[in-house]
Scaffold this motif. Structure first.
Motif, mmCIF file in Angstrom:
data_model
loop_
_atom_site.group_PDB
_atom_site.id
_atom_site.type_symbol
_atom_site.label_atom_id
_atom_site.label_comp_id
_atom_site.label_asym_id
_atom_site.label_seq_id
_atom_site.Cartn_x
_atom_site.Cartn_y
_atom_site.Cartn_z
ATOM 1 N N GLN A 46 -16.702 29.668 0.789
ATOM 2 C CA GLN A 46 -17.709 29.696 -0.527
ATOM 3 C C GLN A 46 -17.230 30.873 -1.423
ATOM 4 N N THR A 47 -16.669 31.954 -0.901
ATOM 5 C CA THR A 47 -16.260 32.905 -1.857
ATOM 6 C C THR A 47 -14.916 32.706 -2.501
ATOM 7 N N GLU A 48 -14.134 31.997 -1.762
ATOM 8 C CA GLU A 48 -12.761 31.483 -2.409
ATOM 9 C C GLU A 48 -13.228 30.475 -3.471
ATOM 10 N N GLN A 49 -14.073 29.748 -3.156
ATOM 11 C CA GLN A 49 -14.188 28.764 -4.282
ATOM 12 C C GLN A 49 -14.966 29.415 -5.445
ATOM 13 N N ALA A 50 -15.877 30.177 -5.199
ATOM 14 C CA ALA A 50 -16.708 30.940 -6.404
ATOM 15 C C ALA A 50 -15.826 31.665 -7.194
ATOM 16 N N LEU A 51 -14.790 32.379 -6.603
ATOM 17 C CA LEU A 51 -13.923 33.259 -7.362
ATOM 18 C C LEU A 51 -12.493 33.073 -7.461
ATOM 19 N N GLN A 52 -12.328 31.631 -7.399
ATOM 20 C CA GLN A 52 -10.742 31.351 -7.494
ATOM 21 C C GLN A 52 -10.138 31.284 -9.029
ATOM 22 N N ALA A 53 -11.202 31.268 -9.916
ATOM 23 C CA ALA A 53 -10.589 31.123 -11.228
ATOM 24 C C ALA A 53 -10.971 32.577 -11.986
ATOM 25 N N THR A 54 -11.065 33.599 -11.042
ATOM 26 C CA THR A 54 -11.423 34.948 -11.607
ATOM 27 C C THR A 54 -10.412 35.640 -11.126
ATOM 28 N N PRO A 55 -10.491 36.989 -11.651
ATOM 29 C CA PRO A 55 -9.454 38.084 -11.053
ATOM 30 C C PRO A 55 -10.112 38.978 -9.877
ATOM 31 N N VAL A 56 -11.158 38.541 -9.275
ATOM 32 C CA VAL A 56 -11.788 39.013 -8.195
ATOM 33 C C VAL A 56 -10.978 38.669 -7.028
ATOM 34 N N GLY A 57 -10.251 39.618 -6.321
ATOM 35 C CA GLY A 57 -9.804 39.330 -5.082
ATOM 36 C C GLY A 57 -10.874 39.208 -3.923
ATOM 37 N N VAL A 58 -10.459 38.417 -3.015
ATOM 38 C CA VAL A 58 -11.016 38.162 -1.473
ATOM 39 C C VAL A 58 -10.517 39.034 -0.457
ATOM 40 N N GLY A 59 -11.448 39.598 0.486
ATOM 41 C CA GLY A 59 -11.012 40.180 1.742
ATOM 42 C C GLY A 59 -11.866 40.123 2.670
ATOM 43 N N VAL A 60 -11.398 40.439 3.984
ATOM 44 C CA VAL A 60 -12.504 40.408 5.181
ATOM 45 C C VAL A 60 -12.587 41.703 5.667
ATOM 46 N N GLN A 61 -13.626 41.861 6.552
ATOM 47 C CA GLN A 61 -13.884 43.451 7.131
ATOM 48 C C GLN A 61 -13.274 43.576 8.225
ATOM 49 N N ASP A 62 -12.688 42.842 8.891
ATOM 50 C CA ASP A 62 -11.771 43.051 10.025
ATOM 51 C C ASP A 62 -10.824 41.781 10.386
ATOM 52 N N VAL A 63 -9.760 41.992 11.219
ATOM 53 C CA VAL A 63 -9.009 41.064 11.684
ATOM 54 C C VAL A 63 -8.672 41.145 13.104
ATOM 55 N N SER A 64 -8.388 40.169 13.828
ATOM 56 C CA SER A 64 -7.767 40.320 15.134
ATOM 57 C C SER A 64 -6.822 41.135 15.493
ATOM 58 N N THR A 65 -6.448 41.722 16.584
ATOM 59 C CA THR A 65 -5.048 42.465 16.844
ATOM 60 C C THR A 65 -4.134 41.396 17.193
ATOM 61 N N GLN A 66 -4.536 40.234 17.478
ATOM 62 C CA GLN A 66 -3.547 38.931 17.857
ATOM 63 C C GLN A 66 -3.575 38.059 16.824
ATOM 64 N N SER A 67 -2.329 37.114 16.944
ATOM 65 C CA SER A 67 -2.363 36.302 15.914
ATOM 66 C C SER A 67 -2.718 34.929 16.262
ATOM 67 N N LYS A 68 -2.896 34.588 17.557
ATOM 68 C CA LYS A 68 -3.715 33.334 17.993
ATOM 69 C C LYS A 68 -3.729 33.425 19.339
ATOM 70 N N GLY A 69 -4.712 32.399 19.921
ATOM 71 C CA GLY A 69 -4.618 31.990 21.184
ATOM 72 C C GLY A 69 -6.204 32.371 22.070
ATOM 73 N N ALA A 70 -6.151 32.790 23.197
ATOM 74 C CA ALA A 70 -7.321 32.687 24.123
ATOM 75 C C ALA A 70 -7.936 34.004 23.738
ATOM 76 N N TYR A 71 -8.598 34.174 22.704
ATOM 77 C CA TYR A 71 -9.330 35.687 22.333
ATOM 78 C C TYR A 71 -10.703 34.943 21.591
ATOM 79 N N THR A 72 -11.426 34.639 22.496
ATOM 80 C CA THR A 72 -12.764 34.061 22.111
ATOM 81 C C THR A 72 -13.435 34.916 20.797
#
Ligand code: PEP
Length: 268
Positions: A46-72
């Protein structure tokens, strides 16, 4: 200047429409600031779509320590990047406190962010007890060093640090500009001692930043922007903070060239 809004665990699809619309209309290129909003994962599309034509960047508040896999339950930096995300907060004091995150995990998260093209915003800060005991500089520089020591030089050069005194987060008690500058100067000295490249690391202040007091913070030599929690939920307040940051940047440009800490400012 870089001004990052942290919505924390707030918002809903209906409420977000008005907030994002207000940001899209109010934050323009000529504000002279890189504004970013870090939203809960479910609202990335929703945020990407609303801000895509604007100079406002999008970010997250955390990411996993892992790139993919069994990390529910985890969300990878690669997944966030798929939604146009360019920034990731890591090591926020709320995650350090409630999820018991330590430097090992925080550095791995920063690494993952860098690998997937996100700019990690690493949060550091002291408790009230640590400040009262005169340990602020020691605590904060140790936190910064522990992250740097776990990353390659190339990864280190992608970081943004946010100094967020824990006693100021969500309490309405912001540090004064002078208090923020004292700690930022310590962090800057540490970074400079590592390399001239690292001396250019953008340093944000976070902790009850509001528009009314933002100029005092942004006027400090080693403050390159802000991480804004509660006040970022009010789009008009957040825009006012961005306006203040833009003005401070212009004033600083008049007093000397901003060669450092500038590359990220042109990032969309
Ligand atoms: C934050 O969440 O990083 C923060 C600084 O919150 P607040 O502005 O509400 O103190």
């Amino acid at each position: 200047m870089l001004v990052v809004g942290n919505w924390k665990m707030n918002g809903n699809r209906v409420e977000n429409v008005a907030r994002l619309d207000c940001l899209a209309k109010g934050i323009t290129e000529n504000l002279n600031v890189q504004a970013v909003v870090c939203v809960p994962f479910p609202y990335l599309a929703q945020t990407e779509q609303a801000l895509q034509a604007t100079p406002v960047g999008v970010g997250v508040q955390d990411v996993s320590t892992q790139s993919k896999g069994a990390y529910t339950g985890e969300v990878s930096a690669a997944m966030a990047a798929e939604f146009g995300c360019r920034y990731a907060i890591v090591g926020h004091s709320e995650r350090r406190a409630y999820q018991f995150e330590l430097s090992d995990a925080i550095a791995l998260k920063a690494k993952q962010a860098v690998v997937h093209g996100l700019i990690p915003i690493v949060c550091v800060g002291e408790t009230l007890e640590e400040r009262a005991a005169g340990r602020t500089a020691d605590v904060v520089t140790t936190q910064v060093s522990e992250i740097l020591d776990r990353l390659t030089v190339e990864e280190q050069e992608q970081l943004v640090f946010a100094y967020e005194p824990i006693w100021a987060i969500g309490t309405g008690k912001s540090a004064s500009g002078k208090e923020a500058q004292e700690v930022h100067a310590c962090i800057r000295a540490l970074l400079r001692s590592r390399s001239s490249q690292l001396a250019n690391t953008p340093l944000l202040y976070g902790g009850s930043v509001k528009a009314a007091r933002a100029s005092d913070i942004f006027g400090q030599a080693d403050v390159d922007g802000a991480l804004v929690g509660g006040a970022s939920l009010d789009a008009n307040e957040f825009i006012q903070i961005c306006l203040n940051a833009g003005r401070a940047r212009c004033a600083r440009e008049r007093t000397g060239p901003i060669t450092r800490r500038a590359a990220w400012q042109s990032a969309p």
